[in-house]
Scaffold this motif. Structure first.
Motif, PDB file in Angstrom:
ATOM      1  N   CYS A   1       7.435 -19.073   4.714  1.00  0.00           N
ATOM      2  CA  CYS A   1       7.046 -18.871   4.247  1.00  0.00           C
ATOM      3  C   CYS A   1       7.048 -17.107   3.221  1.00  0.00           C
ATOM      4  O   CYS A   1       6.392 -17.566   1.856  1.00  0.00           O
ATOM      5  CB  CYS A   1       6.429 -19.982   3.335  1.00  0.00           C
ATOM      6  SG  CYS A   1       4.370 -19.132   4.123  1.00  0.00           S
ATOM      7  N   HIS A   2       7.163 -16.796   3.697  1.00  0.00           N
ATOM      8  CA  HIS A   2       7.633 -15.348   2.889  1.00  0.00           C
ATOM      9  C   HIS A   2       8.340 -15.166   1.654  1.00  0.00           C
ATOM     10  O   HIS A   2       9.180 -15.904   1.547  1.00  0.00           O
ATOM     11  CB  HIS A   2       7.971 -13.974   3.608  1.00  0.00           C
ATOM     12  CG  HIS A   2       7.173 -13.016   4.050  1.00  0.00           C
ATOM     13  ND1 HIS A   2       6.079 -13.396   5.237  1.00  0.00           N
ATOM     14  CD2 HIS A   2       6.877 -11.748   3.603  1.00  0.00           C
ATOM     15  CE1 HIS A   2       5.712 -11.824   5.223  1.00  0.00           C
ATOM     16  NE2 HIS A   2       6.088 -11.294   4.043  1.00  0.00           N
ATOM     17  N   TYR A   3       8.096 -14.658   0.901  1.00  0.00           N
ATOM     18  CA  TYR A   3       8.420 -14.346  -0.205  1.00  0.00           C
ATOM     19  C   TYR A   3       8.926 -15.682  -1.329  1.00  0.00           C
ATOM     20  O   TYR A   3      10.409 -15.939  -1.690  1.00  0.00           O
ATOM     21  CB  TYR A   3      10.747 -14.241   0.464  1.00  0.00           C
ATOM     22  CG  TYR A   3      10.673 -13.310   1.323  1.00  0.00           C
ATOM     23  CD1 TYR A   3      10.318 -11.535   0.878  1.00  0.00           C
ATOM     24  CD2 TYR A   3      10.903 -13.457   2.241  1.00  0.00           C
ATOM     25  CE1 TYR A   3      10.221 -10.517   1.578  1.00  0.00           C
ATOM     26  CE2 TYR A   3      10.662 -12.540   3.230  1.00  0.00           C
ATOM     27  CZ  TYR A   3      10.291 -10.633   3.152  1.00  0.00           C
ATOM     28  OH  TYR A   3      10.278  -9.925   4.444  1.00  0.00           O
TER      29      TYR A   3
ATOM     30  N   VAL B   1       6.898 -13.569  -3.909  1.00  0.00           N
ATOM     31  CA  VAL B   1       7.738 -12.810  -3.797  1.00  0.00           C
ATOM     32  C   VAL B   1       6.890 -11.297  -3.825  1.00  0.00           C
ATOM     33  O   VAL B   1       6.179 -10.937  -4.087  1.00  0.00           O
ATOM     34  CB  VAL B   1       8.313 -13.573  -5.591  1.00  0.00           C
ATOM     35  CG1 VAL B   1       9.611 -12.729  -5.516  1.00  0.00           C
ATOM     36  CG2 VAL B   1       9.073 -15.259  -5.144  1.00  0.00           C
ATOM     37  N   SER B   2       8.258 -10.595  -3.710  1.00  0.00           N
ATOM     38  CA  SER B   2       7.672  -8.958  -3.745  1.00  0.00           C
ATOM     39  C   SER B   2       8.135  -8.584  -5.029  1.00  0.00           C
ATOM     40  O   SER B   2       8.817  -8.916  -5.622  1.00  0.00           O
ATOM     41  CB  SER B   2       8.645  -8.368  -2.595  1.00  0.00           C
ATOM     42  OG  SER B   2       9.080  -8.278  -0.959  1.00  0.00           O
ATOM     43  N   PRO B   3       7.569  -7.040  -5.876  1.00  0.00           N
ATOM     44  CA  PRO B   3       7.227  -6.917  -7.017  1.00  0.00           C
ATOM     45  C   PRO B   3       8.551  -5.922  -6.806  1.00  0.00           C
ATOM     46  O   PRO B   3       8.740  -5.166  -6.407  1.00  0.00           O
ATOM     47  CB  PRO B   3       6.297  -6.475  -6.667  1.00  0.00           C
ATOM     48  CG  PRO B   3       5.872  -5.873  -5.809  1.00  0.00           C
ATOM     49  CD  PRO B   3       6.483  -6.819  -4.425  1.00  0.00           C
TER      50      PRO B   3
ATOM     51  N   ILE C   1      -7.529  -6.192   0.696  1.00  0.00           N
ATOM     52  CA  ILE C   1      -6.066  -6.579  -0.932  1.00  0.00           C
ATOM     53  C   ILE C   1      -4.977  -7.248  -0.994  1.00  0.00           C
ATOM     54  O   ILE C   1      -4.934  -7.946  -2.149  1.00  0.00           O
ATOM     55  CB  ILE C   1      -5.781  -5.308  -1.601  1.00  0.00           C
ATOM     56  CG1 ILE C   1      -6.607  -4.496  -1.685  1.00  0.00           C
ATOM     57  CG2 ILE C   1      -4.898  -5.161  -3.040  1.00  0.00           C
ATOM     58  CD1 ILE C   1      -6.255  -2.488  -1.742  1.00  0.00           C
ATOM     59  N   LYS C   2      -4.014  -7.153  -0.279  1.00  0.00           N
ATOM     60  CA  LYS C   2      -3.114  -8.103  -0.075  1.00  0.00           C
ATOM     61  C   LYS C   2      -3.213  -9.530   0.235  1.00  0.00           C
ATOM     62  O   LYS C   2      -2.331  -9.698   0.860  1.00  0.00           O
ATOM     63  CB  LYS C   2      -1.797  -7.527   1.043  1.00  0.00           C
ATOM     64  CG  LYS C   2      -0.939  -6.729   0.441  1.00  0.00           C
ATOM     65  CD  LYS C   2       0.347  -6.845   1.034  1.00  0.00           C
ATOM     66  CE  LYS C   2       1.186  -7.401   1.394  1.00  0.00           C
ATOM     67  NZ  LYS C   2       2.181  -7.345   0.769  1.00  0.00           N
ATOM     68  N   ASN C   3      -4.714  -9.702   1.683  1.00  0.00           N
ATOM     69  CA  ASN C   3      -4.574 -10.500   2.312  1.00  0.00           C
ATOM     70  C   ASN C   3      -3.656 -10.837   2.599  1.00  0.00           C
ATOM     71  O   ASN C   3      -3.372 -12.253   2.894  1.00  0.00           O
ATOM     72  CB  ASN C   3      -4.950 -11.859   1.130  1.00  0.00           C
ATOM     73  CG  ASN C   3      -5.533 -12.726   1.624  1.00  0.00           C
ATOM     74  OD1 ASN C   3      -6.216 -12.794   2.422  1.00  0.00           O
ATOM     75  ND2 ASN C   3      -5.478 -14.514   1.078  1.00  0.00           N
ATOM     76  N   ARG C   4      -3.783  -9.858   4.187  1.00  0.00           N
ATOM     77  CA  ARG C   4      -2.242  -9.967   5.025  1.00  0.00           C
ATOM     78  C   ARG C   4      -3.079  -9.960   5.748  1.00  0.00           C
ATOM     79  O   ARG C   4      -3.866  -9.050   6.685  1.00  0.00           O
ATOM     80  CB  ARG C   4      -1.447  -9.145   5.134  1.00  0.00           C
ATOM     81  CG  ARG C   4      -0.214  -8.451   5.777  1.00  0.00           C
ATOM     82  CD  ARG C   4       0.216  -7.257   5.003  1.00  0.00           C
ATOM     83  NE  ARG C   4       1.283  -6.859   6.295  1.00  0.00           N
ATOM     84  CZ  ARG C   4       2.948  -6.464   5.814  1.00  0.00           C
ATOM     85  NH1 ARG C   4       2.991  -6.929   5.160  1.00  0.00           N
ATOM     86  NH2 ARG C   4       3.186  -6.201   6.640  1.00  0.00           N
ATOM     87  N   PRO C   5      -2.123 -10.787   7.351  1.00  0.00           N
ATOM     88  CA  PRO C   5      -3.333 -11.023   8.196  1.00  0.00           C
ATOM     89  C   PRO C   5      -2.811  -9.205   9.411  1.00  0.00           C
ATOM     90  O   PRO C   5      -1.766  -8.836   9.328  1.00  0.00           O
ATOM     91  CB  PRO C   5      -2.109 -12.506   8.708  1.00  0.00           C
ATOM     92  CG  PRO C   5      -1.035 -12.101   8.229  1.00  0.00           C
ATOM     93  CD  PRO C   5      -0.963 -11.934   6.809  1.00  0.00           C
TER      94      PRO C   5
ATOM     95  N   PRO D   1       3.556  -1.720   3.021  1.00  0.00           N
ATOM     96  CA  PRO D   1       4.203  -3.253   2.675  1.00  0.00           C
ATOM     97  C   PRO D   1       4.803  -3.134   1.283  1.00  0.00           C
ATOM     98  O   PRO D   1       3.933  -2.425   0.212  1.00  0.00           O
ATOM     99  CB  PRO D   1       3.014  -3.963   3.187  1.00  0.00           C
ATOM    100  CG  PRO D   1       2.034  -3.607   2.468  1.00  0.00           C
ATOM    101  CD  PRO D   1       1.764  -2.607   2.599  1.00  0.00           C
ATOM    102  N   SER D   2       4.836  -4.252   1.353  1.00  0.00           N
ATOM    103  CA  SER D   2       6.013  -4.725  -0.111  1.00  0.00           C
ATOM    104  C   SER D   2       4.162  -5.251  -0.923  1.00  0.00           C
ATOM    105  O   SER D   2       3.494  -5.406  -0.966  1.00  0.00           O
ATOM    106  CB  SER D   2       6.456  -5.610  -0.675  1.00  0.00           C
ATOM    107  OG  SER D   2       5.955  -7.066   0.321  1.00  0.00           O
ATOM    108  N   ALA D   3       4.340  -5.313  -2.596  1.00  0.00           N
ATOM    109  CA  ALA D   3       3.047  -4.396  -3.587  1.00  0.00           C
ATOM    110  C   ALA D   3       2.326  -6.164  -3.832  1.00  0.00           C
ATOM    111  O   ALA D   3       2.554  -6.413  -4.723  1.00  0.00           O
ATOM    112  CB  ALA D   3       3.032  -3.979  -4.425  1.00  0.00           C
ATOM    113  N   ASN D   4       3.201  -6.946  -3.342  1.00  0.00           N
ATOM    114  CA  ASN D   4       2.503  -9.133  -3.124  1.00  0.00           C
ATOM    115  C   ASN D   4       1.756  -9.184  -2.897  1.00  0.00           C
ATOM    116  O   ASN D   4       1.670  -9.358  -1.678  1.00  0.00           O
ATOM    117  CB  ASN D   4       3.576  -9.297  -3.456  1.00  0.00           C
ATOM    118  CG  ASN D   4       4.809  -9.111  -1.497  1.00  0.00           C
ATOM    119  OD1 ASN D   4       4.953  -8.410  -2.082  1.00  0.00           O
ATOM    120  ND2 ASN D   4       4.584 -10.072  -1.072  1.00  0.00           N
ATOM    121  N   PRO D   5       0.782 -10.404  -3.376  1.00  0.00           N
ATOM    122  CA  PRO D   5       0.125 -11.030  -2.183  1.00  0.00           C
ATOM    123  C   PRO D   5       0.980 -11.777  -0.751  1.00  0.00           C
ATOM    124  O   PRO D   5       2.583 -11.648  -1.222  1.00  0.00           O
ATOM    125  CB  PRO D   5      -0.487 -12.187  -3.124  1.00  0.00           C
ATOM    126  CG  PRO D   5      -0.218 -11.189  -4.636  1.00  0.00           C
ATOM    127  CD  PRO D   5       1.043 -11.264  -4.338  1.00  0.00           C
TER     128      PRO D   5
HETATM  129 MG    MG Z   1       6.628  -8.018   2.755  1.00  0.00          MG
END
Ligand code: MG
Ligand code: TXA
Length: 332
Positions: free
Chosen positions: A230-232, A146-148, A51-55, A138-142
């Protein structure tokens, strides 16, 4: 606080039921919103990455309702970790501790350590207490965005893609938890966050603080949490520096300003957002991500931003600002 819990008991029960079915649910914490699933269930956790497209090399924090319940899934706890947990939990502190076999490898990206925290949000704590398992979240952002810090931010990204959003109002702290590990070299802060380094040092003495500038998270197992450069980051290029100088040297008139406490003279007020008109770092942290999102929605070519005083919560704020600016190198 009791009223808040009473009013939300139906919502908490609904979130708990869905999590027991192996679904992904967005949850409030005092730092930022998380995207949660049963930490003992690898199949449930895998959905978070999708869902997050997170590696999958970027591991997840596991949330427990108490120090005692955390002992269900961690091994030996160093003395310094015990002291910090006793001093700051529930709160914005994540500890890297040896994991037990009941935490699937997908949660820790293969590391022998699991990141754990007891969050200080009444709804989240009540939810965790109702569940027979901890929550990986994890934080609920793609990934990379930026984190929500409120339920609306989460809905903007994931409406229709997740089973439920438990709305706990705006996050009181506004930046993610401070991550602390205990390697042989000494107590190490891997990510500056909502618990200031100075508070940690009052309990355990001087610590090593990692400069998070690598773009290779987790390569060496334990190291470099949350450190893709490029996080956040907002989508609009963000340039960090002295605001009057950035404005003077600008190559476009279509810019917005993200300032700490004071507006920049000579620039229209509508282009400027202040993180903390009163100059308080806690207020700046609370407003940081919502302000970045708001500026990102204005259609500017560039966002000019300045660092805040680099003490207390200012370290975490500056870290997020530097990461947001990292992908803009060369644009200006
Ligand atoms: Mg995060
Ligand atoms: O405040 C917070 O920490 C929020 C709320 C939801 O609790 N969570 C959060 O999670 O910020 P996330 O996934 O966005 O950032 C956690 C960072 C990740 O970048 C990851 O690299 C690091 O923690 N991490 C998680 N488990 C780890 C582990 N076993 N070893 C090293 N780093 C780890």
């Amino acid at each position: 606080m009791l009223n808040e819990l009473f009013d939300k008991s139906k919502e908490i029960a609904e979130a708990a039921d869905l999590l027991k079915l192996g679904k992904v649910v967005a949850v409030p914490t005092e730092t930022v919103y998380g995207l949660a699933a049963n930490a003992f269930d690898a199949r449930a956790v895998v959905q978070i990455f999708e869902i997050k497209n997170r590696p999958t090399f970027d591991p997840l924090i596991v949330h427990a309702p108490s120090y005692e319940r955390m002992q269900d899934f961690v091994g030996e706890i160093p003395e310094a970790a015990q002291l910090l947990a006793r001093a700051f939990w529930p709160g914005p502190l994540t500890l890297l501790l040896p994991k037990r076999a009941n935490i699937p490898d997908v949660v820790t990206a293969g590391s022998a350590c699991v990141a754990v925290r007891v969050p200080a949000h009444p709804l989240m704590l009540s939810l965790l207490e109702k569940l027979p398992f901890p929550l990986a979240a994890p934080s609920a952002n793609p990934f990379g965005y930026v984190s929500p810090t409120c339920a609306e931010h989460v809905a903007a990204h994931f409406e229709g893609k997740i089973a439920y959003i438990l709305d706990g109002g705006p996050c009181k702290i506004g930046v993610e938890s401070t991550i602390v590990g205990f390697p042989p070299e000494g107590i190490t802060i891997y990510r500056q966050g909502g618990l200031p380094q100075e508070e940690i040092e009052k309990i355990v003495g001087p610590v090593i603080a990692m400069e998070c500038s690598t773009s290779a998270p987790g390569k060496s197992g334990l190291i470099a949490p949350g450190t893709t450069t490029c996080h956040y980051a907002p989508r609009t290029p963000l340039v960090l520096g002295d605001l009057p100088a950035l404005v003077r040297r600008r190559t476009t008139d279509n810019f917005g300003i993200l300032a700490f406490a004071y507006p920049t003279p000579g620039v229209a007020p509508v282009r400027q957002m202040l993180l903390a008109p009163g100059g308080k770092l806690s207020e700046a942290a609370q407003n940081l991500f919502a302000t970045m999102r708001c500026l990102d929605e204005q259609g500017y070519d560039l966002i000019f931003a300045e660092q805040v005083p680099n003490v207390g919560l200012g370290r975490a704020i500056n870290d997020r600002l530097r990461r947001a600016a990292a992908q803009t190198v060369g644009v200006f």
